[in-house]
Design a protein around this motif. Structure first.
Motif, mmCIF file in Angstrom:
data_model
loop_
_atom_site.group_PDB
_atom_site.id
_atom_site.type_symbol
_atom_site.label_atom_id
_atom_site.label_comp_id
_atom_site.label_asym_id
_atom_site.label_seq_id
_atom_site.Cartn_x
_atom_site.Cartn_y
_atom_site.Cartn_z
ATOM 1 N N ASP A 35 9.451 18.621 3.430
ATOM 2 C CA ASP A 35 8.182 18.189 2.996
ATOM 3 C C ASP A 35 7.639 17.349 3.478
ATOM 4 O OD1 ASP A 35 8.147 20.099 0.954
ATOM 5 O OD2 ASP A 35 8.887 19.015 -0.684
ATOM 6 N N VAL A 36 6.363 17.339 4.012
ATOM 7 C CA VAL A 36 5.498 16.097 4.662
ATOM 8 C C VAL A 36 4.707 15.714 3.770
ATOM 9 C CG1 VAL A 36 3.818 15.601 6.551
ATOM 10 C CG2 VAL A 36 5.663 17.178 6.801
ATOM 11 N N ILE A 37 4.702 14.411 3.237
ATOM 12 C CA ILE A 37 3.740 13.902 2.388
ATOM 13 C C ILE A 37 2.852 12.792 3.161
ATOM 14 C CG2 ILE A 37 3.506 12.036 0.264
ATOM 15 C CD1 ILE A 37 6.861 13.996 0.885
ATOM 16 N N ALA A 38 1.446 12.978 3.004
ATOM 17 C CA ALA A 38 0.581 12.263 3.508
ATOM 18 C C ALA A 38 -0.671 12.239 2.753
ATOM 19 C CB ALA A 38 0.289 13.112 4.805
ATOM 20 N N PRO A 39 -1.532 11.169 3.183
ATOM 21 C CA PRO A 39 -2.758 11.045 2.370
ATOM 22 C C PRO A 39 -3.791 12.292 2.433
ATOM 23 C CG PRO A 39 -2.574 9.297 4.271
ATOM 24 C CD PRO A 39 -1.240 10.378 4.165
ATOM 25 N N HIS A 40 -4.302 12.278 1.355
ATOM 26 C CA HIS A 40 -5.294 13.580 1.322
ATOM 27 C C HIS A 40 -6.255 12.989 0.710
ATOM 28 C CE1 HIS A 40 -1.786 16.259 1.968
ATOM 29 N NE2 HIS A 40 -2.623 17.143 2.211
ATOM 30 N N LYS A 41 -7.680 13.269 1.040
ATOM 31 C CA LYS A 41 -8.841 12.763 0.257
ATOM 32 C C LYS A 41 -8.967 13.763 -1.004
ATOM 33 C CE LYS A 41 -13.740 12.055 1.629
ATOM 34 N NZ LYS A 41 -13.840 10.738 2.169
ATOM 35 N N THR A 42 -9.466 12.894 -2.072
ATOM 36 C CA THR A 42 -9.517 13.524 -3.333
ATOM 37 C C THR A 42 -11.045 13.205 -4.038
ATOM 38 O OG1 THR A 42 -8.526 11.631 -4.572
ATOM 39 C CG2 THR A 42 -7.286 13.512 -4.163
ATOM 40 N N GLY A 43 -11.642 12.359 -3.374
ATOM 41 C CA GLY A 43 -13.057 12.118 -3.863
ATOM 42 C C GLY A 43 -13.784 11.200 -2.713
ATOM 43 N N THR A 97 17.420 16.086 -2.597
ATOM 44 C CA THR A 97 17.791 15.305 -1.486
ATOM 45 C C THR A 97 17.369 16.120 -0.330
ATOM 46 O OG1 THR A 97 20.130 16.249 -1.506
ATOM 47 C CG2 THR A 97 19.828 13.897 -2.405
ATOM 48 N N GLU A 98 16.501 16.922 -0.415
ATOM 49 C CA GLU A 98 16.010 17.616 0.708
ATOM 50 C C GLU A 98 15.189 16.759 1.535
ATOM 51 O OE1 GLU A 98 16.149 21.163 1.371
ATOM 52 O OE2 GLU A 98 17.581 20.993 0.091
ATOM 53 N N PRO A 99 15.084 16.911 3.041
ATOM 54 C CA PRO A 99 14.305 15.821 3.999
ATOM 55 C C PRO A 99 12.915 15.722 3.377
ATOM 56 C CG PRO A 99 15.368 17.825 5.195
ATOM 57 C CD PRO A 99 15.717 17.937 3.710
ATOM 58 N N LYS A 100 12.431 14.643 3.449
ATOM 59 C CA LYS A 100 11.093 14.318 3.213
ATOM 60 C C LYS A 100 10.537 13.443 4.543
ATOM 61 C CE LYS A 100 11.991 12.665 -0.891
ATOM 62 N NZ LYS A 100 13.172 13.169 -1.530
ATOM 63 N N ILE A 101 9.193 13.616 4.854
ATOM 64 C CA ILE A 101 8.664 13.047 5.962
ATOM 65 C C ILE A 101 7.502 12.311 5.366
ATOM 66 C CG2 ILE A 101 7.882 12.826 8.275
ATOM 67 C CD1 ILE A 101 9.593 15.470 8.636
ATOM 68 N N PHE A 102 7.364 11.111 5.325
ATOM 69 C CA PHE A 102 6.163 10.363 4.809
ATOM 70 C C PHE A 102 5.345 10.163 6.016
ATOM 71 C CE2 PHE A 102 9.193 9.957 1.659
ATOM 72 C CZ PHE A 102 8.368 10.230 0.579
ATOM 73 N N PHE A 103 3.971 10.718 6.207
ATOM 74 C CA PHE A 103 3.367 10.717 7.380
ATOM 75 C C PHE A 103 1.875 9.819 7.185
ATOM 76 C CE2 PHE A 103 0.164 12.301 10.467
ATOM 77 C CZ PHE A 103 0.991 12.140 11.655
ATOM 78 N N GLY A 104 1.575 9.118 7.947
ATOM 79 C CA GLY A 104 0.238 8.348 7.571
ATOM 80 C C GLY A 104 0.527 7.117 6.886
ATOM 81 N N ILE A 105 1.448 6.427 6.819
ATOM 82 C CA ILE A 105 1.647 5.238 5.995
ATOM 83 C C ILE A 105 1.206 3.893 6.434
ATOM 84 C CG2 ILE A 105 3.643 4.170 4.586
ATOM 85 C CD1 ILE A 105 3.205 7.407 3.862
ATOM 86 N N HIS A 106 0.672 3.365 5.728
ATOM 87 C CA HIS A 106 0.267 1.789 6.048
ATOM 88 C C HIS A 106 1.337 0.868 5.972
ATOM 89 C CE1 HIS A 106 -4.086 2.957 5.044
ATOM 90 N NE2 HIS A 106 -3.721 3.497 6.122
ATOM 91 N N SER A 107 1.427 -0.223 6.853
ATOM 92 C CA SER A 107 2.664 -0.961 6.997
ATOM 93 C C SER A 107 2.983 -1.879 5.642
ATOM 94 C CB SER A 107 2.301 -2.105 7.938
ATOM 95 O OG SER A 107 1.155 -2.832 7.817
ATOM 96 N N TYR A 108 1.834 -2.207 4.830
ATOM 97 C CA TYR A 108 2.229 -2.782 3.463
ATOM 98 C C TYR A 108 2.908 -1.996 2.599
ATOM 99 C CZ TYR A 108 -2.177 -0.125 2.276
ATOM 100 O OH TYR A 108 -2.980 0.790 2.072
#
Ligand code: SF4
Ligand code: SF4
Ligand code: FES
Lengths: 356, 279
Positions: A35-43, A97-108
């Motif tokens: 699963d790739v989790i990344a920011p999406h526009k919602t509004g 515990t399936e692999p997850k990739i968090f994409f487009g994450i800010h450093s904070y």
């Protein structure tokens, strides 16, 4: 900070140039790994971390998501146990515990996860949180601070790469992708695309924070040893409505409440935990009705002391990462930076008085 | 990302236990005797608590009111005051409930050895204190004088009347009870618990005082003990807070930087003085 600083910080890493197409292809490549989790526009100006189903929907130039990334490791609501009332038996739900990739994450945001790691590991390491943390990769992206970000003031640079395996930095019509770890290098090797970075692309300009805490971050805990009785808390209490938004949206707040829910068959149910917040009136109330933080001044104080002093004394890290969510979404326009700066003024005045 | 290698713990799984005895102590309080499955031992210290749960009714912290010397069985004394405790009051011998714990630090009984012990108990505060009283009486020769002060609202609210009768007969126990609102049959002392303190003759340097009771009580008892010149280092308090997890995570029990569920509920008074939201 000059552009050379950024350059020298990132320069030690190997890098490639991805144009927009290659970037999308890369996301699709990642989607085959988990699963790739990344920011999406919602509004209009609102963003949300979601599992990517279509690489073209990922937004990389975003200010911040409303809900922080903590939701991936400590969901707003999660079942601790499923029970059967009739036979008094229960099971603990399996956590994937399936692999997850968090994409487009800010450093904070990456650093907020490090803070949460500390909180859930210290004392008794909690399986729920730690199981969700298994098999995760994080890929960072640079951001342009808006008027609420102040990560620099809590010691987290925009281009802090700690925690990331790869880091995306905006360039002409695409990104420069830095290999931060071997894990990241392996991904790029396997992907096999991306071109050499020419000088034309490599124009790293560090953006500046507009919101700033007046003292260096190393001195922030020191302020908090002197301002427990500051008038600033009363001033904040005058404006605050005690809605708890600042707790719920905070990247590093993790307090919770637990309730049993019964299903309609009245035989099965579950014990669920929910995000809770120390700004809410009943948070510290005991069975007899006694409330140990019954006013908004003391509750705001507790919230900030948890960010800058209490946990910090143990972990040696500030537990505010400067995401700005608490201030951006506060219905009463209370700014955390302003509170801290007012406390600094108060502290400075106190010290001057002592000298006189 | 580096691996997070830790011994992960399932912190929220209750141990399904069985009620082996129920005793109505007052109109609103019952004592439950509990057995863990397969003769497991709770392994608690006096002053510790467990998280008790009934599926569908939630979970709440309840202090253990028996001494470890009663193992493997242990007692919970519960006031019927909410949804969970109301349900608990409707349970009978053989019923099951969930137990997590024991949690908290408990009393450091080893530091009390050889000392006179003054137990100050207000209302339901006698329940947690009783785990320590029972322990001290079970090891009677290790301790000096045993003075129990117990204050409660009305005679009908007196807990553990069987034990109290025993303590009255026990020559090695000095027991004083005071009632706020006496009825016509009450022949004992009248007044709040603090009135029992000034007349005491204490070897204060050698006396350990424990205070457990409703939140409003602490300030006044501390003042009265100060009046007797009991040194702060000799005073221990057990504090009540809202406890949701018992494992130092949920945040509900926090007093400043201190988790009552981990570092308490028993506190050495000098530590309490540093905490600003404690009493
Ligand atoms: S979001 Fe603002 S108004 Fe709401 S509790 Fe936090 S500080 Fe108070
Ligand atoms: S306190 Fe505010 S700025 Fe700091 S991490 Fe929490 S939400 Fe972000
Ligand atoms: S009861 Fe949850 S932190 Fe203490």
């Amino acid at each position: 900070m000059s552009s050379t600083d950024v350059k020298s910080r990132l320069e030690s890493f190997n890098c490639y140039y991805f144009d927009k197409d290659v970037t999308q292809k890369f996301i699709s490549f990642l989607m085959k790994k988990g699963d790739v989790i990344a920011p999406h526009k919602t509004g209009e100006l609102s963003y949300k971390y979601e599992i990517v189903s279509d690489a073209t929907e990922v937004v990389l130039n975003y200010s911040r998501t409303i809900l922080p990334l903590k939701k991936a490791f400590m969901p707003p609501r999660e079942t601790l146990i499923n029970f059967n009332i009739k036979n008094n038996q229960y099971t603990k739900p399996q956590i994937s515990t399936e692999p997850k990739i968090f994409f487009g994450i800010h450093s904070y945001e990456m650093q907020s996860i490090k803070r949460l790691d500390y909180s859930f590991i210290t004392g008794l390491p909690e399986s729920n949180y730690l199981t969700r943390r298994e098999n995760c990769k994080f890929i960072g992206v640079a951001y342009k601070p808006d008027e609420w970000h102040f990560a620099g003031s809590v010691g987290i640079d925009i281009n802090e790469t700690d925690g990331f395996c790869l880091y995306f930095y905006p360039a002409k019509n695409g990104y420069i992708v830095f290999e931060i770890t071997d894990e990241g290098k392996n991904l790029l090797d396997e992907f096999g695309e991306g071109s050499e970075v020419t000088d034309e692309y490599l124009k790293l300009n560090e953006d500046k924070f507009q919101a700033k805490i007046k003292f260096h971050h190393n001195r922030i805990p020191e302020i908090f040893t002197h301002v427990y009785n500051s008038k600033v808390w009363e001033d904040v209490a005058q404006k605050c409505v005690g809605c708890g938004t600042c707790n719920l949206l905070c990247s590093t707040c993790y307090c919770y409440d637990v309730h049993d829910e019964i299903e309609l068959d009245v035989e099965n149910g579950q014990r669920d935990r929910f995000w809770d917040g120390c700004m809410l009136n009943k948070f510290a109330e005991v069975a007899g009705g006694e409330n140990f933080r019954d006013n908004l001044g003391s509750r705001n104080r507790h919230r900030l002391y948890r960010k800058f002093k209490y946990i910090t004394n143990q972990s040696d890290k500030l537990h505010c990462v400067g995401c700005g969510r608490c201030s951006r979404y506060c219905p009463a326009n209370i700014s955390l930076v302003e509170i801290v700066n007012d406390l600094i003024d108060d502290y400075t005045k106190q010290q001057q008085k002592e000298i006189l | 990302m580096e691996n997070l290698i830790f011994e992960k713990k399932d912190l929220y799984n209750p141990i399904i236990s069985t009620i082996t005895n129920v005793e109505q102590l007052t109109d609103t309080e019952k004592r439950f005797e509990i057995a863990l499955p397969e003769n497991q031992i709770l392994n608690h210290k006096p002053g510790q608590f467990v998280q008790v749960s009934i599926f569908g009714f939630g979970e709440a912290p309840i202090s253990i009111s028996s001494s470890p010397t009663k193992s493997p069985l242990f007692d919970l004394t519960v006031r019927n005051a909410g949804r969970l405790t109301d349900k608990m009051h409707r349970l009978t011998v053989g019923s099951q409930l969930g137990v997590r714990g024991p949690f908290g630090n408990g009393f450091e009984v080893n530091n009390f050895k050889g000392k006179d012990i003054l137990f100050v108990c207000g209302g339901i505060g006698l329940a947690p204190t009783k785990s320590l009283i029972d322990y001290v009486l079970a090891n009677r020769n290790d301790f000096g004088r045993v003075v129990i002060l117990y204050g409660t609202k009305s005679p009908s609210e007196i807990l553990f009347s069987d034990e109290i009768e025993k303590w009255k007969k026990d020559k090695s126990v000095e027991l004083e009870i005071s009632i706020d609102r006496p009825d016509e049959n009450w022949k004992g002392k009248v007044g709040v618990i603090t009135t029992l303190i000034p007349p005491l003759k204490l070897d204060v340097a050698n006396t350990i005082a424990t205070i457990v009771g409703p939140p409003v009580m602490y300030k006044f008892v501390l003042m009265a003990l100060k009046g007797k010149r009991v040194p702060d280092e000799n005073i221990y308090l057990s504090l009540e807070r809202r406890m949701k997890c018992g494992v130092g995570k949920c945040g509900h029990c926090q007093i400043n930087d201190t988790y009552v569920c981990q570092d308490g509920p028993v506190f050495h008074y000098p530590r309490v003085k540093e905490l600003k939201e404690a009493v």
